[in-house]
Design a protein around this motif. Structure first.
Motif, PDB file in Angstrom:
ATOM      1  N   GLY A 264      31.809  12.482  31.033  1.00 21.12           N
ATOM      2  CA  GLY A 264      31.750  13.359  29.877  1.00 21.12           C
ATOM      3  C   GLY A 264      30.414  14.051  29.799  1.00 21.12           C
ATOM      4  N   SER A 267      31.053  18.571  25.610  1.00 17.87           N
ATOM      5  CA  SER A 267      32.438  18.406  25.159  1.00 17.87           C
ATOM      6  C   SER A 267      33.431  18.542  26.308  1.00 17.87           C
ATOM      7  CB  SER A 267      32.765  19.433  24.071  1.00 17.87           C
ATOM      8  OG  SER A 267      32.606  20.751  24.553  1.00 17.87           O
ATOM      9  N   ASP A 268      32.936  18.510  27.545  1.00 18.36           N
ATOM     10  CA  ASP A 268      33.784  18.648  28.733  1.00 18.36           C
ATOM     11  C   ASP A 268      33.949  17.308  29.438  1.00 18.36           C
ATOM     12  OD1 ASP A 268      33.578  21.318  28.099  1.00 18.36           O
ATOM     13  OD2 ASP A 268      32.095  21.764  29.661  1.00 18.36           O
ATOM     14  N   LEU A 283      38.094  19.468  32.468  1.00 15.18           N
ATOM     15  CA  LEU A 283      38.766  19.729  31.193  1.00 15.18           C
ATOM     16  C   LEU A 283      37.701  20.187  30.210  1.00 15.18           C
ATOM     17  CD1 LEU A 283      40.815  16.423  31.247  1.00 15.18           C
ATOM     18  CD2 LEU A 283      41.638  18.673  31.927  1.00 15.18           C
ATOM     19  N   LEU A 286      37.057  19.865  25.059  1.00 14.61           N
ATOM     20  CA  LEU A 286      38.062  18.957  24.500  1.00 14.61           C
ATOM     21  C   LEU A 286      37.794  18.658  23.029  1.00 14.61           C
ATOM     22  CD1 LEU A 286      38.620  16.321  27.324  1.00 14.61           C
ATOM     23  CD2 LEU A 286      40.236  18.018  26.501  1.00 14.61           C
ATOM     24  N   HIS A 287      36.527  18.696  22.643  1.00 14.23           N
ATOM     25  CA  HIS A 287      36.156  18.380  21.268  1.00 14.23           C
ATOM     26  C   HIS A 287      35.209  19.449  20.741  1.00 14.23           C
ATOM     27  CE1 HIS A 287      37.939  14.314  21.337  1.00 14.23           C
ATOM     28  NE2 HIS A 287      37.542  14.290  22.602  1.00 14.23           N
ATOM     29  N   ILE A 291      31.040  14.597  23.462  1.00 13.44           N
ATOM     30  CA  ILE A 291      31.882  13.414  23.635  1.00 13.44           C
ATOM     31  C   ILE A 291      31.059  12.148  23.382  1.00 13.44           C
ATOM     32  CG2 ILE A 291      33.131  12.062  25.369  1.00 13.44           C
ATOM     33  CD1 ILE A 291      34.054  14.742  26.552  1.00 13.44           C
ATOM     34  N   THR A 305      39.532  10.186  24.858  1.00 16.45           N
ATOM     35  CA  THR A 305      38.190  10.679  24.576  1.00 16.45           C
ATOM     36  C   THR A 305      38.004  10.864  23.076  1.00 16.45           C
ATOM     37  OG1 THR A 305      38.784  13.043  24.722  1.00 16.45           O
ATOM     38  CG2 THR A 305      38.165  11.927  26.778  1.00 16.45           C
ATOM     39  N   ARG A 312      41.576  12.284  21.725  1.00 16.41           N
ATOM     40  CA  ARG A 312      42.411  13.028  22.667  1.00 16.41           C
ATOM     41  C   ARG A 312      42.980  12.046  23.686  1.00 16.41           C
ATOM     42  NH1 ARG A 312      42.747  17.422  19.532  1.00 16.41           N
ATOM     43  NH2 ARG A 312      40.746  18.505  19.281  1.00 16.41           N
ATOM     44  N   LEU A 314      44.872  11.998  27.237  1.00 16.83           N
ATOM     45  CA  LEU A 314      45.120  12.880  28.378  1.00 16.83           C
ATOM     46  C   LEU A 314      45.879  12.135  29.468  1.00 16.83           C
ATOM     47  CD1 LEU A 314      41.449  14.184  28.580  1.00 16.83           C
ATOM     48  CD2 LEU A 314      43.318  15.227  27.273  1.00 16.83           C
TER      49      LEU A 314
END
Length: 359
Positions: A264, A267-268, A283, A286-287, A291, A305, A312, A314
């Motif tokens: 992490g 936020s990826d 990804l 995500l947030h 993270i 996550t 999330r 996944l």
């Protein structure tokens, strides 16, 4: 977040003064019901399940102490009716950056040599081991202040700590054959980074451990070594992460099957093959904030996550593909009929799972 040892429940904690309990069998459904545990006048920064799946250990933020909530089953089979069972003594004013209860899992040998205990570690490096009633068994200074992460290994035999130094320290919590606590002692170190280590993770048997550092790399180690006679862990894979920006990667998770490394960065999330070190997927966003936690489910099929008000979930499609290839390679090499049948069944099961996702 924390999965119960039986894999049926997920516990998550938040700054909203709650711990939520989720049933993992509902992951694939649209609606996700939860049971709420209120943390009065405080909030939890960490949560861990007891080995019997019926209690939760919470690290309380304001009080800087541990508290155990006992859970009972409701008539519908869900967990609930939380009651405070044990409140641990406050040791100091430093924030707790790691806590947990030993699960006593792993191999048969590991289960025999590990016992039940509770651990917490402060930001300044005070590592303490308790019995299940809150009595102090051992305490030591990790000399890594500030400490960024401290974990009990899934097998319950080790405590791992990472902080300002570029090396991860791994401690063995030893018990006698009669189950009495023996000692807390240094087992080995994970070396090779050039800057402080931010996070770490391990497989259920603790034979593989992964780290991520401010130096912008993650490293995977073979920790199935004879450390008592001085054998050091072996570096298996290492790769840059975090988009090339040193220090941007702050969280790491290793899938239970040992095939996927998730990193992490802000936020990826980046997914890497533990077999080759290659990045398999990214990804993005995500947030809405960085993270804070990443966790694979016990089957390695899902990656969870957190980073804002949501969890999330996944599908770990790249990791499933790697695992299928690993098992096919084993099939080609083995002559054991029983092992062949088991591997063939596992490959078919994973392929069926991917087909439900249209893969």
């Amino acid at each position: 977040m924390s999965f119960s040892p039986n894999g049926k429940y997920l516990a998550s904690c938040s700054m909203d003064r709650s711990v939520l309990l989720w049933q993992t069998r509902h992951f694939s459904e649209r609606e996700h019901k939860s049971t709420r545990v209120n943390v009065e006048f405080d909030h939890a920064t960490g949560v861990s399940w007891s080995p019997d799946n019926h209690a939760l250990l919470c690290a309380k933020h304001n009080e800087n102490r541990l508290q155990v909530y006992k859970l009972s089953k409701k008539s519908d089979g869900t967990l609930g009716n939380p009651q405070v069972a044990v409140t641990f003594d406050k040791l100091d004013d430093d924030p707790l950056v790691g806590s947990g209860i030993s699960s006593n899992g792993g191999s048969a040998e590991q289960r025999h040599s590990a016992g039940h205990y509770v651990m917490c570690c402060s930001e300044r490096g005070r590592l303490t081991v308790f019995d299940l009633r809150g009595g102090v068994l051992a305490s030591t200074d990790t000399r890594q202040a500030p400490v960024h992460a401290a974990r009990i290994s899934p097998c319950g035999r080790f405590i791992m700590s990472a902080g300002f130094t570029p090396d991860v320290k791994v401690w063995e919590v030893a018990f006698t054959r009669s189950g009495d606590f023996d000692k807390l002692s240094r087992a080995f170190e994970l070396k090779g980074h050039t800057s402080g280590v931010l996070d770490l993770s391990a497989t259920p048997d603790s034979f593989r451990m992964v780290t991520v550092s401010r130096d912008g790399t993650w490293k995977l180690f073979n920790t199935n070594v004879e450390y008592r006679i001085g054998q050091d862990p072996q570096l298996i894979q290492s790769a840059p992460c975090g988009g090339g920006e040193s220090g941007s990667a702050s969280r790491v998770a290793l899938s239970p099957d040992g095939c996927t490394v998730a990193v992490g960065a802000r936020s990826d999330v980046q997914l890497f093959s533990a077999e080759t070190g290659d990045m398999m997927a990214t990804l993005a966003a995500l947030h809405s904030s960085p993270i804070t936690c990443m966790l694979f489910d016990p089957t390695s099929r899902y990656l969870l996550t957190t980073g804002d008000k949501h969890i999330r979930i996944l599908h770990n499609v790249p990791g499933c593909r790697v695992n299928i290839q690993v098992m096919k390679d084993k099939l080609a090499k083995t002559t054991n009929h029983t092992l062949k049948e088991r591997l063939t069944a596992q490959v078919k099961e994973l392929q069926a799972f991917l087909s439900t996702l249209g893969e």
